[in-house]
Write a protein that holds these residues in place. Structure first.
Motif, PDB file in Angstrom:
ATOM      1  N   TYR A  62       0.758  -1.172   0.182  1.00 13.37           N
ATOM      2  CA  TYR A  62      -0.189  -0.037   0.041  1.00 13.37           C
ATOM      3  C   TYR A  62       0.982   1.445   0.111  1.00 13.37           C
ATOM      4  O   TYR A  62       0.320   2.107  -0.690  1.00 13.37           O
ATOM      5  CB  TYR A  62      -1.076  -0.021   1.203  1.00 13.37           C
ATOM      6  CG  TYR A  62      -1.917   1.090   1.266  1.00 13.37           C
ATOM      7  CD1 TYR A  62      -3.002   1.034   0.664  1.00 13.37           C
ATOM      8  CD2 TYR A  62      -1.447   2.171   1.925  1.00 13.37           C
ATOM      9  CE1 TYR A  62      -4.063   2.157   0.730  1.00 13.37           C
ATOM     10  CE2 TYR A  62      -2.473   3.365   2.239  1.00 13.37           C
ATOM     11  CZ  TYR A  62      -3.766   3.418   1.364  1.00 13.37           C
ATOM     12  OH  TYR A  62      -4.620   4.514   1.635  1.00 13.37           O
ATOM     13  N   ASN A  63       1.963   1.258   0.842  1.00  8.05           N
ATOM     14  CA  ASN A  63       2.922   2.480   0.812  1.00  8.05           C
ATOM     15  C   ASN A  63       3.879   2.514  -0.118  1.00  8.05           C
ATOM     16  O   ASN A  63       5.084   3.267  -0.090  1.00  8.05           O
ATOM     17  CB  ASN A  63       3.336   2.472   2.413  1.00  8.05           C
ATOM     18  CG  ASN A  63       2.197   2.670   3.347  1.00  8.05           C
ATOM     19  OD1 ASN A  63       1.169   3.577   3.187  1.00  8.05           O
ATOM     20  ND2 ASN A  63       2.338   2.202   4.467  1.00  8.05           N
ATOM     21  N   SER A  64       3.982   1.624  -1.053  1.00  2.27           N
ATOM     22  CA  SER A  64       5.014   1.402  -2.043  1.00  2.27           C
ATOM     23  C   SER A  64       5.176   2.728  -3.005  1.00  2.27           C
ATOM     24  O   SER A  64       4.094   3.180  -3.241  1.00  2.27           O
ATOM     25  CB  SER A  64       5.107   0.193  -2.925  1.00  2.27           C
ATOM     26  OG  SER A  64       3.826   0.193  -3.673  1.00  2.27           O
ATOM     27  N   ASN A  65       6.342   2.950  -3.581  1.00  7.86           N
ATOM     28  CA  ASN A  65       6.420   3.830  -4.673  1.00  7.86           C
ATOM     29  C   ASN A  65       5.430   3.548  -6.022  1.00  7.86           C
ATOM     30  O   ASN A  65       4.871   4.319  -6.604  1.00  7.86           O
ATOM     31  CB  ASN A  65       7.840   3.857  -5.351  1.00  7.86           C
ATOM     32  CG  ASN A  65       8.636   4.391  -4.169  1.00  7.86           C
ATOM     33  OD1 ASN A  65       8.339   5.409  -3.513  1.00  7.86           O
ATOM     34  ND2 ASN A  65       9.801   4.135  -4.108  1.00  7.86           N
ATOM     35  N   GLU A  66       5.419   2.117  -6.312  1.00  6.50           N
ATOM     36  CA  GLU A  66       4.341   1.704  -7.160  1.00  6.50           C
ATOM     37  C   GLU A  66       2.885   2.103  -6.964  1.00  6.50           C
ATOM     38  O   GLU A  66       2.165   2.371  -8.039  1.00  6.50           O
ATOM     39  CB  GLU A  66       4.511   0.027  -7.573  1.00  6.50           C
ATOM     40  CG  GLU A  66       5.723  -0.188  -7.868  1.00  6.50           C
ATOM     41  CD  GLU A  66       6.695  -0.383  -6.937  1.00  6.50           C
ATOM     42  OE1 GLU A  66       8.055  -1.209  -7.197  1.00  6.50           O
ATOM     43  OE2 GLU A  66       6.595   0.079  -5.797  1.00  6.50           O
ATOM     44  N   ALA A  67       2.454   1.953  -6.015  1.00  9.72           N
ATOM     45  CA  ALA A  67       1.163   2.460  -5.579  1.00  9.72           C
ATOM     46  C   ALA A  67       0.851   3.886  -5.656  1.00  9.72           C
ATOM     47  O   ALA A  67      -0.095   4.268  -6.237  1.00  9.72           O
ATOM     48  CB  ALA A  67       0.772   1.798  -4.149  1.00  9.72           C
ATOM     49  N   ALA A  68       1.887   4.613  -5.191  1.00  9.14           N
ATOM     50  CA  ALA A  68       1.746   6.187  -5.231  1.00  9.14           C
ATOM     51  C   ALA A  68       1.791   6.494  -6.727  1.00  9.14           C
ATOM     52  O   ALA A  68       1.200   7.504  -7.287  1.00  9.14           O
ATOM     53  CB  ALA A  68       3.170   6.851  -4.523  1.00  9.14           C
ATOM     54  N   ASP A  69       2.771   5.886  -7.622  1.00 11.54           N
ATOM     55  CA  ASP A  69       2.890   6.134  -8.974  1.00 11.54           C
ATOM     56  C   ASP A  69       1.433   5.968  -9.628  1.00 11.54           C
ATOM     57  O   ASP A  69       0.991   6.871 -10.543  1.00 11.54           O
ATOM     58  CB  ASP A  69       3.843   5.325  -9.648  1.00 11.54           C
ATOM     59  CG  ASP A  69       5.173   5.777  -9.145  1.00 11.54           C
ATOM     60  OD1 ASP A  69       5.314   6.771  -8.591  1.00 11.54           O
ATOM     61  OD2 ASP A  69       6.213   5.060  -9.358  1.00 11.54           O
ATOM     62  N   TYR A  70       0.746   4.651  -9.232  1.00 14.66           N
ATOM     63  CA  TYR A  70      -0.517   4.374 -10.050  1.00 14.66           C
ATOM     64  C   TYR A  70      -1.498   5.494  -9.549  1.00 14.66           C
ATOM     65  O   TYR A  70      -2.587   5.984 -10.209  1.00 14.66           O
ATOM     66  CB  TYR A  70      -0.802   3.158  -9.675  1.00 14.66           C
ATOM     67  CG  TYR A  70      -2.362   2.719 -10.159  1.00 14.66           C
ATOM     68  CD1 TYR A  70      -2.392   2.365 -11.392  1.00 14.66           C
ATOM     69  CD2 TYR A  70      -3.526   3.154  -9.404  1.00 14.66           C
ATOM     70  CE1 TYR A  70      -3.799   1.879 -11.875  1.00 14.66           C
ATOM     71  CE2 TYR A  70      -4.817   2.884 -10.051  1.00 14.66           C
ATOM     72  CZ  TYR A  70      -4.860   2.299 -11.260  1.00 14.66           C
ATOM     73  OH  TYR A  70      -6.042   2.155 -11.681  1.00 14.66           O
TER      74      TYR A  70
END
Length: 208
Positions: A62-70
């Motif tokens: 949930y707190n990953s860069n990938e989640a933030a990018d999406y």
């Protein structure tokens, strides 16, 4: 006279033996109760530790860069990168059975699941059919608000074939909903330690 004394002595002995027996039974009951209480605490602590690990796994994704990018820019590229992260984390956590991601409209746009042989499979886009179970998870998680964790009951999954517990969090970009992340865990993992624990106790005890 001797007979009366003998009878009185016998009755006295029986009374003493009865008192001793009741005392021993009471002590045995107290020991069993103490063992059950100790076992209940151990079980509760172990479940809490395992459940905390489930939550930690969810928050890593949930707190990953990938989640933030999406969340910032939903696209096929950012979704692929987000799904690849699901696969990497699931590869390290055998008790993670399925990771689903729903877009802001509740459509299932990504699903990574563990097969019977333990391998991982990403469901193709044209096979991502939203079931009633999917819709219910999305609605539940969507309605609980910002950074509030949805926790399902432990229930038997017809899809996965064994008991599972689902954790889900709504993903936001600012105040705008970007989607819902849902992870299904093996419900039996919460109690997988129980058989080993029961083997360490003196008496065979059962716990509700």
């Amino acid at each position: 006279m001797v007979l009366l004394l003998s009878l009185a002595f016998a009755l006295l002995c029986l009374a003493v033996f009865a008192v001793i027996e009741r005392s021993q039974r009471a002590q045995a009951a107290l020991r069993i109760e103490a063992e059950q209480q100790r076992g209940t605490l151990i079980i509760a602590n172990q479940i809490e530790v395992t459940f905390s690990q489930f939550v930690s796994d969810l928050l890593i994704i949930y707190n990953s860069n990938e989640a933030a990018d999406y969340a910032k820019k939903p696209s096929e590229k950012t979704l692929d990168e987000f799904s690849a992260l699901h696969s990497r984390i699931m590869g390290q956590k055998q008790y993670m059975q399925r990771v689903r991601f729903f877009d802001r409209d509740g459509m299932k746009v990504s699903q990574m699941q563990r097969l019977v042989d333990g391998s991982l499979n990403r469901v193709e886009a044209d096979e991502l059919v939203r079931s009633e179970e999917d819709l219910d998870v999305f609605r539940q998680a969507h309605n609980i608000g910002l950074r509030t964790l949805y926790i399902s009951d432990i229930q038997h999954s017809r899809v996965m074939g064994h008991p599972m517990i689902t954790l889900a969090l709504p993903l936001f970009q600012g105040s705008m909903l970007s989607g819902v992340l849902a992870i299904d865990y093996d419900g039996c993992a919460l109690l997988s330690f129980l058989s080993a624990y029961q083997a360490t106790i003196e008496k065979e005890l059962s716990f509700r």
